[in-house]
Scaffold this active site. Structure first.
Site, PDB file in Angstrom:
ATOM      1  N   ARG A   1      88.227   8.426  28.859  1.00  0.00           N
ATOM      2  CA  ARG A   1      87.084   7.703  29.462  1.00  0.00           C
ATOM      3  C   ARG A   1      86.766   8.119  30.891  1.00  0.00           C
ATOM      4  O   ARG A   1      86.145   7.383  31.634  1.00  0.00           O
ATOM      5  CB  ARG A   1      87.292   6.195  29.389  1.00  0.00           C
ATOM      6  CG  ARG A   1      87.263   5.703  27.973  1.00  0.00           C
ATOM      7  CD  ARG A   1      87.244   4.208  27.869  1.00  0.00           C
ATOM      8  NE  ARG A   1      87.505   3.891  26.483  1.00  0.00           N
ATOM      9  CZ  ARG A   1      88.723   3.860  25.958  1.00  0.00           C
ATOM     10  NH1 ARG A   1      89.780   4.081  26.712  1.00  0.00           N
ATOM     11  NH2 ARG A   1      88.871   3.605  24.683  1.00  0.00           N
TER      12      ARG A   1
ATOM     13  N   LYS B   1      74.771  15.359  36.092  1.00  0.00           N
ATOM     14  CA  LYS B   1      74.406  15.553  34.685  1.00  0.00           C
ATOM     15  C   LYS B   1      75.365  16.562  34.057  1.00  0.00           C
ATOM     16  O   LYS B   1      75.559  17.655  34.593  1.00  0.00           O
ATOM     17  CB  LYS B   1      72.993  16.123  34.577  1.00  0.00           C
ATOM     18  CG  LYS B   1      71.891  15.105  34.628  1.00  0.00           C
ATOM     19  CD  LYS B   1      70.671  15.706  33.951  1.00  0.00           C
ATOM     20  CE  LYS B   1      69.394  15.285  34.610  1.00  0.00           C
ATOM     21  NZ  LYS B   1      68.239  16.027  34.065  1.00  0.00           N
TER      22      LYS B   1
ATOM     23  N   GLU C   1      64.389  28.478  40.954  1.00  0.00           N
ATOM     24  CA  GLU C   1      64.625  27.026  41.064  1.00  0.00           C
ATOM     25  C   GLU C   1      64.515  26.568  42.519  1.00  0.00           C
ATOM     26  O   GLU C   1      64.065  25.462  42.810  1.00  0.00           O
ATOM     27  CB  GLU C   1      66.005  26.645  40.506  1.00  0.00           C
ATOM     28  CG  GLU C   1      66.237  27.010  39.043  1.00  0.00           C
ATOM     29  CD  GLU C   1      65.601  26.032  38.044  1.00  0.00           C
ATOM     30  OE1 GLU C   1      64.928  25.068  38.451  1.00  0.00           O
ATOM     31  OE2 GLU C   1      65.799  26.268  36.830  1.00  0.00           O
TER      32      GLU C   1
ATOM     33  N   LYS D   1      68.205  18.717  46.433  1.00  0.00           N
ATOM     34  CA  LYS D   1      68.710  18.135  45.184  1.00  0.00           C
ATOM     35  C   LYS D   1      69.456  16.822  45.477  1.00  0.00           C
ATOM     36  O   LYS D   1      69.267  15.828  44.783  1.00  0.00           O
ATOM     37  CB  LYS D   1      69.604  19.139  44.457  1.00  0.00           C
ATOM     38  CG  LYS D   1      70.197  18.620  43.154  1.00  0.00           C
ATOM     39  CD  LYS D   1      69.478  19.073  41.893  1.00  0.00           C
ATOM     40  CE  LYS D   1      69.882  18.235  40.669  1.00  0.00           C
ATOM     41  NZ  LYS D   1      70.407  18.961  39.547  1.00  0.00           N
TER      42      LYS D   1
ATOM     43  N   GLU E   1      66.904   9.663  36.811  1.00  0.00           N
ATOM     44  CA  GLU E   1      65.680  10.391  36.441  1.00  0.00           C
ATOM     45  C   GLU E   1      64.587   9.495  35.867  1.00  0.00           C
ATOM     46  O   GLU E   1      64.069   9.729  34.785  1.00  0.00           O
ATOM     47  CB  GLU E   1      66.016  11.536  35.466  1.00  0.00           C
ATOM     48  CG  GLU E   1      64.902  12.582  35.453  1.00  0.00           C
ATOM     49  CD  GLU E   1      65.246  13.860  34.705  1.00  0.00           C
ATOM     50  OE1 GLU E   1      66.451  14.185  34.611  1.00  0.00           O
ATOM     51  OE2 GLU E   1      64.303  14.521  34.250  1.00  0.00           O
TER      52      GLU E   1
ATOM     53  N   ARG F   1      62.968  12.278  40.560  1.00  0.00           N
ATOM     54  CA  ARG F   1      63.753  13.392  40.015  1.00  0.00           C
ATOM     55  C   ARG F   1      62.975  14.165  38.952  1.00  0.00           C
ATOM     56  O   ARG F   1      63.252  15.334  38.695  1.00  0.00           O
ATOM     57  CB  ARG F   1      65.073  12.856  39.442  1.00  0.00           C
ATOM     58  CG  ARG F   1      66.121  13.930  39.158  1.00  0.00           C
ATOM     59  CD  ARG F   1      67.496  13.301  38.976  1.00  0.00           C
ATOM     60  NE  ARG F   1      68.507  14.258  38.580  1.00  0.00           N
ATOM     61  CZ  ARG F   1      69.795  13.932  38.410  1.00  0.00           C
ATOM     62  NH1 ARG F   1      70.201  12.704  38.587  1.00  0.00           N
ATOM     63  NH2 ARG F   1      70.671  14.852  38.052  1.00  0.00           N
TER      64      ARG F   1
ATOM     65  N   ASN G   1      61.320  18.859  37.218  1.00  0.00           N
ATOM     66  CA  ASN G   1      60.897  19.504  35.972  1.00  0.00           C
ATOM     67  C   ASN G   1      59.645  20.365  36.146  1.00  0.00           C
ATOM     68  O   ASN G   1      59.101  20.873  35.166  1.00  0.00           O
ATOM     69  CB  ASN G   1      60.632  18.449  34.890  1.00  0.00           C
ATOM     70  CG  ASN G   1      61.919  17.821  34.403  1.00  0.00           C
ATOM     71  OD1 ASN G   1      62.953  18.481  34.330  1.00  0.00           O
ATOM     72  ND2 ASN G   1      61.873  16.532  34.098  1.00  0.00           N
TER      73      ASN G   1
ATOM     74  N   HIS H   1      59.000  23.314  34.023  1.00  0.00           N
ATOM     75  CA  HIS H   1      59.989  23.312  32.940  1.00  0.00           C
ATOM     76  C   HIS H   1      59.423  22.944  31.571  1.00  0.00           C
ATOM     77  O   HIS H   1      60.012  23.303  30.561  1.00  0.00           O
ATOM     78  CB  HIS H   1      61.164  22.394  33.285  1.00  0.00           C
ATOM     79  CG  HIS H   1      62.165  23.049  34.192  1.00  0.00           C
ATOM     80  ND1 HIS H   1      61.835  23.490  35.452  1.00  0.00           N
ATOM     81  CD2 HIS H   1      63.471  23.369  34.026  1.00  0.00           C
ATOM     82  CE1 HIS H   1      62.901  24.031  36.018  1.00  0.00           C
ATOM     83  NE2 HIS H   1      63.910  23.968  35.171  1.00  0.00           N
TER      84      HIS H   1
ATOM     85  N   HIS I   1      60.583  25.703  29.200  1.00  0.00           N
ATOM     86  CA  HIS I   1      61.458  25.483  28.042  1.00  0.00           C
ATOM     87  C   HIS I   1      60.794  25.970  26.761  1.00  0.00           C
ATOM     88  O   HIS I   1      61.458  26.537  25.892  1.00  0.00           O
ATOM     89  CB  HIS I   1      61.803  23.996  27.895  1.00  0.00           C
ATOM     90  CG  HIS I   1      62.808  23.514  28.902  1.00  0.00           C
ATOM     91  ND1 HIS I   1      62.797  22.232  29.411  1.00  0.00           N
ATOM     92  CD2 HIS I   1      63.856  24.141  29.493  1.00  0.00           C
ATOM     93  CE1 HIS I   1      63.810  22.096  30.271  1.00  0.00           C
ATOM     94  NE2 HIS I   1      64.454  23.241  30.347  1.00  0.00           N
TER      95      HIS I   1
ATOM     96  N   HIS J   1      66.204  31.780  32.040  1.00  0.00           N
ATOM     97  CA  HIS J   1      65.653  30.444  32.288  1.00  0.00           C
ATOM     98  C   HIS J   1      64.699  30.442  33.491  1.00  0.00           C
ATOM     99  O   HIS J   1      63.554  29.999  33.391  1.00  0.00           O
ATOM    100  CB  HIS J   1      66.794  29.451  32.489  1.00  0.00           C
ATOM    101  CG  HIS J   1      66.341  28.096  32.903  1.00  0.00           C
ATOM    102  ND1 HIS J   1      65.671  27.248  32.043  1.00  0.00           N
ATOM    103  CD2 HIS J   1      66.423  27.439  34.091  1.00  0.00           C
ATOM    104  CE1 HIS J   1      65.380  26.130  32.692  1.00  0.00           C
ATOM    105  NE2 HIS J   1      65.823  26.221  33.930  1.00  0.00           N
TER     106      HIS J   1
END
Ligand SMILES: NC(=O)c1ccc[n+]([C@@H]2O[C@H](COP(=O)([O-])OP(=O)(O)OC[C@H]3O[C@@H](n4cnc5c(N)ncnc54)[C@H](O)[C@@H]3O)[C@@H](O)[C@H]2O)c1
Ligand SMILES: [Zn+2]
Length: 365
Positions: free
Chosen positions: A121, A143, A185, A227, A237, A241, A245, A248, A252, A265
């Site tokens: 955990r 994340k 980025e 960031k 998010e 945040r 994206n 993106h 993507h 990417h």
């Protein structure tokens, strides 16, 4: 050397950006491990290139130090690999107070963070990112996750590291295309969130592409600070945040339509940003300033966008929308330092815009 602190719901993360990992950081790591058992998660390739940076630390712990070498790159992010890591940790005497150190790019970091977050955990871990993308983005923000064959990053959890140690000397061995992809980025974050950093990128892009550790360190620190600030304001998010994206949604889709081959990417995200600019311009936003973003991207010498048609991109855009459990969200740029998230781009507008974009991705509309 630059120290930042990220405050999050579960505590705080110290983030150090410098050219190397200093002796005092090694001492801190050493006392953080203390009398406990440590598991270093890395890839064979990263360890071969940069293992010496941690060899002295490893030597202090003898058989309380376990190195777990994983597949290189994205292949590490699978449930099979997580199972292997967990079983190795049990076998090695892993307990609730054990320590995990992630040493590698974003793939190793996502996997290690997920493994640490799930083991008994949740055990404490430290991120030592070795790619530019991981230093400015993946290692910061808590994340973590793995891929399923059906969808990337579809299983994960929030688990913030105790510390992030970003040393730009690791970037020396990174292929130029990886540097460029990571810099995209940085451009993304700076354009929407830090006009001062964006100006530096405009001035220094050519020299940044060579990733000299001294030159790039302040840029990494600046991006990491963006960031941190965004994640602190919006840990889960739901708001600001989402601006990260930018580029993106289409990025993507481009990656998906190309089967994750041909473009990296960051390169796909660069084209995604160009598309977002065109969408913004169609709505009367960003007209004056978008040429500055285009100029920075031109200076990056991206590989060309492969031949694609709207029909092959659309299913991926729709899947992205479904994954976010809402209407398709697009991040548009209204001016440098300001982005907006819109959810009212209907299919007709999208197809029209895509047709223009695929025909001439670099032009203004
Ligand atoms: N958690 C997040 O918030 C977040 C954010 C962005 C991206 N990501 C994830 O990050 C991953 C991509 O990370 P990445 O771009 O770092 O790629 P990566 O981790 O897959 O690494 C790419 C390659 O670079 C090699 N490498 C790593 N460090 C090196 C070095 N110093 N010198 C030479 N080679 C080196 C690796 O061995 C690998 O082959 C994706 O899985 C993505 O989903 C996560
Ligand atoms: Zn990205």
């Amino acid at each position: 050397l630059n120290d930042l602190t990220l405050k999050h719901p579960a505590g705080e993360t110290g983030i150090c950006v410098g050219t190397t990992i200093s002796e005092s950081e090694i001492e801190d790591l050493s006392s953080w491990i203390g009398p406990r058992t440590a598991f270093l998660i890395t890839s064979g390739e990263v360890w071969r290139l940069h293992g010496e940076a941690l060899a002295g630390l490893a030597a202090r712990f003898g058989d309380r130090w376990h190195k777990i070498e994983l597949e290189d790159g994205e292949a590490a992010k699978s449930i099979r690999v997580v199972e292997r890591v967990w079983r190795t940790m049990i076998e090695g005497g892993g307990r609730r107070d054990s320590r995990v150190i992630s040493f590698g790019g974003g793939s190793i970091g996502d996997l290690a963070g997920f493994a640490a977050g799930g083991f008994l955990r949740g055990v404490d871990y430290v991120q030592i990112p070795t790619t530019l993308l991981a230093q400015v983005d993946a290692a910061i923000g808590g994340k973590t996750g793995i891929n399923l064959p059906e969808a990337k990053n579809s299983v994960g959890l929030f688990h913030h590291p105790h510390r992030v140690l970003a040393a730009t000397s690791f970037l020396r061995t990174l292929p130029a295309a990886e540097i460029r992809s990571g810099l995209v980025e940085v451009v993304k974050m700076a354009y929407l969130l830090d006009p001062g950093l964006f100006e530096r990128l405009e001035l220094e892009m050519t020299s940044l592409l060579s990733a000299d550790p001294e030159t790039i360190a302040p840029i990494v620190a600046g991006a990491a600070a963006i960031k941190v600030s965004v994640v602190e304001q919006d840990p889960t998010e739901k708001g600001i945040r989402k601006l990260l994206n930018f580029g993106h949604t289409l990025g993507h889709a481009i990656e998906g339509a190309l089967d994750y081959e041909t473009l990296r990417h960051g390169e796909a995200v660069a084209y995604g940003m160009l598309f977002a600019l065109q969408l913004s311009e169609r709505r009367g936003l960003a007209r004056a300033e978008s040429s500055r973003l285009r100029a920075v991207l031109v200076a990056m010498n991206l590989p060309p966008l492969p031949e694609l048609d709207a029909g092959s991109l659309l299913p991926f855009i729709k899947r992205d929308k479904k994954n976010r459990a809402g209407r398709g969200a697009w991040v548009l740029a209204s001016e440098i330092g300001r982005g907006v998230v819109v959810e009212d781009v209907v299919e007709e507008e999208l197809l029209e815009a895509l047709a223009v974009f695929l025909d001439s991705p670099w032009s203004a509309v």
